[in-house]
Design a protein around this motif. Structure first.
Motif, PDB file in Angstrom:
ATOM      1  N   GLU A 162      -1.071  -1.099   3.579  1.00  0.00           N
ATOM      2  CA  GLU A 162      -0.230  -1.947   2.723  1.00  0.00           C
ATOM      3  C   GLU A 162       1.236  -1.546   2.882  1.00  0.00           C
ATOM      4  O   GLU A 162       1.549  -0.483   3.389  1.00  0.00           O
ATOM      5  N   ASP A 163       2.103  -2.425   2.411  1.00  0.00           N
ATOM      6  CA  ASP A 163       3.556  -2.200   2.428  1.00  0.00           C
ATOM      7  C   ASP A 163       4.087  -1.996   3.848  1.00  0.00           C
ATOM      8  O   ASP A 163       5.058  -1.269   4.060  1.00  0.00           O
TER       9      ASP A 163
ATOM     10  N   GLU B 277      -0.806   6.239  -1.896  1.00  0.00           N
ATOM     11  CA  GLU B 277       0.461   5.526  -1.993  1.00  0.00           C
ATOM     12  C   GLU B 277       1.580   6.541  -1.851  1.00  0.00           C
ATOM     13  O   GLU B 277       1.636   7.516  -2.605  1.00  0.00           O
TER      14      GLU B 277
ATOM     15  N   SER C 251       8.138   2.721   1.484  1.00  0.00           N
ATOM     16  CA  SER C 251       6.823   2.924   0.871  1.00  0.00           C
ATOM     17  C   SER C 251       5.725   2.540   1.853  1.00  0.00           C
ATOM     18  O   SER C 251       5.944   1.773   2.785  1.00  0.00           O
ATOM     19  N   ALA C 252       4.551   3.111   1.606  1.00  0.00           N
ATOM     20  CA  ALA C 252       3.385   2.822   2.444  1.00  0.00           C
ATOM     21  C   ALA C 252       2.134   3.181   1.666  1.00  0.00           C
ATOM     22  O   ALA C 252       2.168   4.006   0.747  1.00  0.00           O
ATOM     23  N   VAL C 253       1.047   2.564   2.047  1.00  0.00           N
ATOM     24  CA  VAL C 253      -0.262   2.936   1.531  1.00  0.00           C
ATOM     25  C   VAL C 253      -1.124   3.274   2.738  1.00  0.00           C
ATOM     26  O   VAL C 253      -1.269   2.466   3.652  1.00  0.00           O
TER      27      VAL C 253
ATOM     28  N   GLU D 116      -2.296   2.814   8.111  1.00  0.00           N
ATOM     29  CA  GLU D 116      -1.463   2.204   7.077  1.00  0.00           C
ATOM     30  C   GLU D 116      -2.066   0.846   6.732  1.00  0.00           C
ATOM     31  O   GLU D 116      -2.327   0.038   7.626  1.00  0.00           O
TER      32      GLU D 116
ATOM     33  N   SER E 145       5.906   7.341  -0.929  1.00  0.00           N
ATOM     34  CA  SER E 145       7.279   6.864  -0.751  1.00  0.00           C
ATOM     35  C   SER E 145       7.942   7.768   0.276  1.00  0.00           C
ATOM     36  O   SER E 145       7.635   8.963   0.376  1.00  0.00           O
TER      37      SER E 145
ATOM     38  N   ALA F  10      -7.233   6.337  -0.675  1.00  0.00           N
ATOM     39  CA  ALA F  10      -6.034   5.512  -0.564  1.00  0.00           C
ATOM     40  C   ALA F  10      -4.874   6.319  -1.137  1.00  0.00           C
ATOM     41  O   ALA F  10      -4.956   6.813  -2.267  1.00  0.00           O
TER      42      ALA F  10
ATOM     43  N   GLU G 258       2.946   9.059  -4.479  1.00  0.00           N
ATOM     44  CA  GLU G 258       3.138   8.382  -5.763  1.00  0.00           C
ATOM     45  C   GLU G 258       1.816   8.286  -6.522  1.00  0.00           C
ATOM     46  O   GLU G 258       1.791   8.416  -7.741  1.00  0.00           O
ATOM     47  N   ASP G 259       0.721   8.039  -5.793  1.00  0.00           N
ATOM     48  CA  ASP G 259      -0.591   7.905  -6.416  1.00  0.00           C
ATOM     49  C   ASP G 259      -1.650   8.014  -5.319  1.00  0.00           C
ATOM     50  O   ASP G 259      -1.342   7.809  -4.142  1.00  0.00           O
ATOM     51  N   TYR G 260      -2.871   8.310  -5.719  1.00  0.00           N
ATOM     52  CA  TYR G 260      -3.972   8.266  -4.761  1.00  0.00           C
ATOM     53  C   TYR G 260      -5.275   7.978  -5.484  1.00  0.00           C
ATOM     54  O   TYR G 260      -5.401   8.224  -6.686  1.00  0.00           O
TER      55      TYR G 260
END
Length: 93
Positions: A44-45, A9, A51-53, A42, A11, A7, A86-88
């Motif tokens: 989320e978001d 995340e 932004s997207a996940v 995709e 921007s 996953a 941003e994160d994973y």
């Protein structure tokens, strides 16, 4: 059999509309699919402009190989110029 899930995340600072976001994401997903034998979507978001996940899934015979593929995908996405990770989260099952 090993299932690898990732996953990511991200921007997209330059996106000023959902259309602009989707252009960036479509390009990224196509490039990742061409470079790796994976599924990417995709998750989320979906209605947020900047932004997207993304979820990435692959299946392999070896935990180390599956982990390497997902790590290479993170590196590949990090080098995309239109977005920022941003994160994973990486999981193996």
């Amino acid at each position: 059999m090993v299932i690898g899930a990732l996953a990511v995340e991200i921007s997209i600072p330059g996106a000023d509309s959902l259309e602009a976001k989707r252009i960036v994401l479509r390009s990224l997903k196509d490039r990742v699919r061409r470079s790796f034998n994976i599924s990417i979507v995709e998750v989320e978001d979906n209605d947020q402009w900047q932004s997207a996940v993304l979820a990435v899934v692959t299946v392999g015979n070896d935990r180390q190989f599956t982990n390497q593929i997902l790590s290479k995908i993170v590196d590949f996405i990090e080098h995309s110029h239109d977005l920022v990770i941003e994160d994973y989260r990486l999981s193996l099952f």
